[in-house]
Scaffold this active site. Sequence first.
Site, mmCIF file in Angstrom:
data_model
loop_
_atom_site.group_PDB
_atom_site.id
_atom_site.type_symbol
_atom_site.label_atom_id
_atom_site.label_comp_id
_atom_site.label_asym_id
_atom_site.label_seq_id
_atom_site.Cartn_x
_atom_site.Cartn_y
_atom_site.Cartn_z
ATOM 1 N N LYS A 1 0.828 -1.215 0.000
ATOM 2 C CA LYS A 1 0.000 0.000 0.000
ATOM 3 C C LYS A 1 0.857 1.258 0.000
ATOM 4 O O LYS A 1 2.044 1.245 0.353
ATOM 5 C CB LYS A 1 -0.924 0.022 1.226
ATOM 6 C CG LYS A 1 -0.233 -0.132 2.594
ATOM 7 C CD LYS A 1 0.374 1.135 3.170
ATOM 8 C CE LYS A 1 1.161 0.889 4.443
ATOM 9 N NZ LYS A 1 1.939 2.051 4.900
ATOM 10 N N ILE B 1 11.136 -4.730 2.035
ATOM 11 C CA ILE B 1 11.149 -5.043 3.469
ATOM 12 C C ILE B 1 11.420 -3.764 4.259
ATOM 13 O O ILE B 1 12.342 -3.020 3.924
ATOM 14 C CB ILE B 1 12.229 -6.103 3.750
ATOM 15 C CG1 ILE B 1 11.865 -7.404 3.029
ATOM 16 C CG2 ILE B 1 12.392 -6.335 5.253
ATOM 17 C CD1 ILE B 1 13.012 -8.391 2.917
ATOM 18 N N ALA B 2 10.634 -3.527 5.314
ATOM 19 C CA ALA B 2 10.768 -2.315 6.138
ATOM 20 C C ALA B 2 10.814 -1.073 5.259
ATOM 21 O O ALA B 2 11.594 -0.155 5.470
ATOM 22 C CB ALA B 2 12.018 -2.388 7.027
ATOM 23 N N GLY C 1 7.919 0.769 4.356
ATOM 24 C CA GLY C 1 6.785 1.678 4.534
ATOM 25 C C GLY C 1 5.621 1.361 3.612
ATOM 26 O O GLY C 1 4.706 2.164 3.448
ATOM 27 N N MET C 2 5.640 0.169 3.001
ATOM 28 C CA MET C 2 4.561 -0.199 2.077
ATOM 29 C C MET C 2 3.718 -1.371 2.571
ATOM 30 O O MET C 2 2.920 -1.937 1.805
ATOM 31 C CB MET C 2 5.146 -0.524 0.704
ATOM 32 C CG MET C 2 5.720 0.729 0.035
ATOM 33 S SD MET C 2 6.049 0.437 -1.683
ATOM 34 C CE MET C 2 4.400 0.113 -2.316
ATOM 35 N N GLY C 3 3.890 -1.741 3.822
ATOM 36 C CA GLY C 3 3.011 -2.761 4.391
ATOM 37 C C GLY C 3 3.283 -4.173 3.910
ATOM 38 O O GLY C 3 2.363 -4.989 3.845
ATOM 39 N N GLY C 4 4.537 -4.496 3.597
ATOM 40 C CA GLY C 4 4.858 -5.847 3.117
ATOM 41 C C GLY C 4 4.608 -6.913 4.175
ATOM 42 O O GLY C 4 3.974 -7.943 3.895
ATOM 43 N N GLY C 5 5.067 -6.675 5.378
ATOM 44 C CA GLY C 5 4.852 -7.640 6.464
ATOM 45 C C GLY C 5 3.364 -7.788 6.766
ATOM 46 O O GLY C 5 2.873 -8.883 7.051
ATOM 47 N N ALA D 1 0.971 -7.394 4.593
ATOM 48 C CA ALA D 1 0.392 -8.183 3.501
ATOM 49 C C ALA D 1 0.673 -9.673 3.720
ATOM 50 O O ALA D 1 -0.193 -10.511 3.463
ATOM 51 C CB ALA D 1 0.956 -7.720 2.154
ATOM 52 N N ASP E 1 -1.751 -2.056 10.013
ATOM 53 C CA ASP E 1 -1.984 -2.046 8.564
ATOM 54 C C ASP E 1 -2.507 -3.384 8.034
ATOM 55 O O ASP E 1 -2.765 -3.500 6.835
ATOM 56 C CB ASP E 1 -0.670 -1.730 7.820
ATOM 57 C CG ASP E 1 -0.226 -0.292 8.025
ATOM 58 O OD1 ASP E 1 -1.090 0.561 8.325
ATOM 59 O OD2 ASP E 1 0.984 -0.021 7.877
HETATM 60 O O1 C5P Z 1 0.586 -1.677 14.640
HETATM 61 P P1 C5P Z 1 2.013 -1.923 14.304
HETATM 62 O O2 C5P Z 1 2.565 -3.164 14.954
HETATM 63 O O3 C5P Z 1 2.270 -1.899 12.836
HETATM 64 O O4 C5P Z 1 2.827 -0.698 14.904
HETATM 65 C C1 C5P Z 1 4.220 -0.677 14.966
HETATM 66 C C2 C5P Z 1 4.642 0.512 15.821
HETATM 67 O O5 C5P Z 1 4.322 1.734 15.138
HETATM 68 C C3 C5P Z 1 3.951 0.625 17.162
HETATM 69 O O6 C5P Z 1 4.641 -0.112 18.138
HETATM 70 C C4 C5P Z 1 4.008 2.111 17.440
HETATM 71 O O7 C5P Z 1 5.287 2.471 17.912
HETATM 72 C C5 C5P Z 1 3.881 2.723 16.056
HETATM 73 N N1 C5P Z 1 2.478 3.092 15.729
HETATM 74 C C6 C5P Z 1 1.916 4.194 16.331
HETATM 75 N N2 C5P Z 1 0.631 4.555 16.024
HETATM 76 C C7 C5P Z 1 -0.067 3.873 15.092
HETATM 77 C C8 C5P Z 1 0.499 2.749 14.444
HETATM 78 C C9 C5P Z 1 1.788 2.376 14.791
HETATM 79 O O8 C5P Z 1 2.547 4.852 17.165
HETATM 80 N N3 C5P Z 1 -1.305 4.257 14.784
#
Ligand code: C5P
Length: 313
Positions: free
Chosen positions: A18, A105-106, A108-112, A114, A146
């Site tokens: 994404k 990977i890592a 910012g496109m939501g690969g993990g 997905a 995500d």
């Molecule tokens: O939800 P996810 O595991 O992808 O989030 C990873 C990290 O990103 C969280 O531990 C948090 O530090 C940060 N995050 C946030 N606010 C969000 C989504 C993610 O602070 N709405």
Amino acid sequence: MTSAAAGSRTVHARAPGKINVFFKVGSLLEDGYHDVASAYQAVSLYEDVYATAADDFSVTFGGPIDTSGLLTDGSNLAIKAARMLARKTGFRGGVALRIDKNVPIAGGMGGGSADAAATLLACDALWRTEVPREELLALAARLGSDVPFALVGGTAIGTGRGDQLSPALAKGTFQWVLALAEFGMSTPDVYSELDRHRARHARDIFPASPQPTVDTNVLQALRAGDAQMLAEVLHNDLQAPALHLAPGLGAVLELGEENGALAGIISGSGPTVAFLAPDLDGALELQIALSAARLNVLRVTGPVHGARLLQEH
Ligand code: C5P
């Protein structure tokens, strides 16, 4: 029936990466998260998950990306997804997952995310657990902010942590060129950098709204399918902190904008840079120009469908 008894059937599921075409981040909450307002667009870069019956849980990776740095133990999000579904349904077997990765990977496109979404679908089909859609979405939200969007796909507005989705009307197809970085960025680090920046400048900038919303002109541009309009309203609150942590991305943004992009934006928490092109020809020209500058580029379109099952093998 145990997983072993299910034989060697393999189920194939695919989920998209994404781009957040709009991303506003509220103030830091006590649980360490932020409320966000996100306009998500799923793009034509996919993770392919193949799930085969097994007695325990394992994952291997393939595809065009270097996956040698990925962990394959219980900390892997796809394994977590499979285990969570097994726990939820009382299924007693396991699964051998193979994931062909295409999403950086890592990046910012939501690969993990997905991977996790496709794994939920694949295991649900493999194990014939028939979990209702609403419950799959609830499991997805527990796995990551995500993950629900990777299930739903298309164009959607995400609030709360980004996991509370409502569909958005969208017309046509947008043309994107992605500039991939050679490094990854940690999402929590980028959020922390944003919090630090806001604390440092508390006296000069408006405090972040605790509950941000998506600007109506973003919804209008998506509804109209108008790339020019969308380019004017692309926004990402995580862009400034990502650029602070990886200043080299500034030159990448400039290069794209000098070579015909309507606008460029850091995708999610970065470091992938997404350029919106006026049309297919513009995207092809931009792809050539950025490749000539030795950037690793990909051309994608959006929106595309969310996670779905493909034919079984
Ligand atoms: O939800 P996810 O595991 O992808 O989030 C990873 C990290 O990103 C969280 O531990 C948090 O530090 C940060 N995050 C946030 N606010 C969000 C989504 C993610 O602070 N709405």
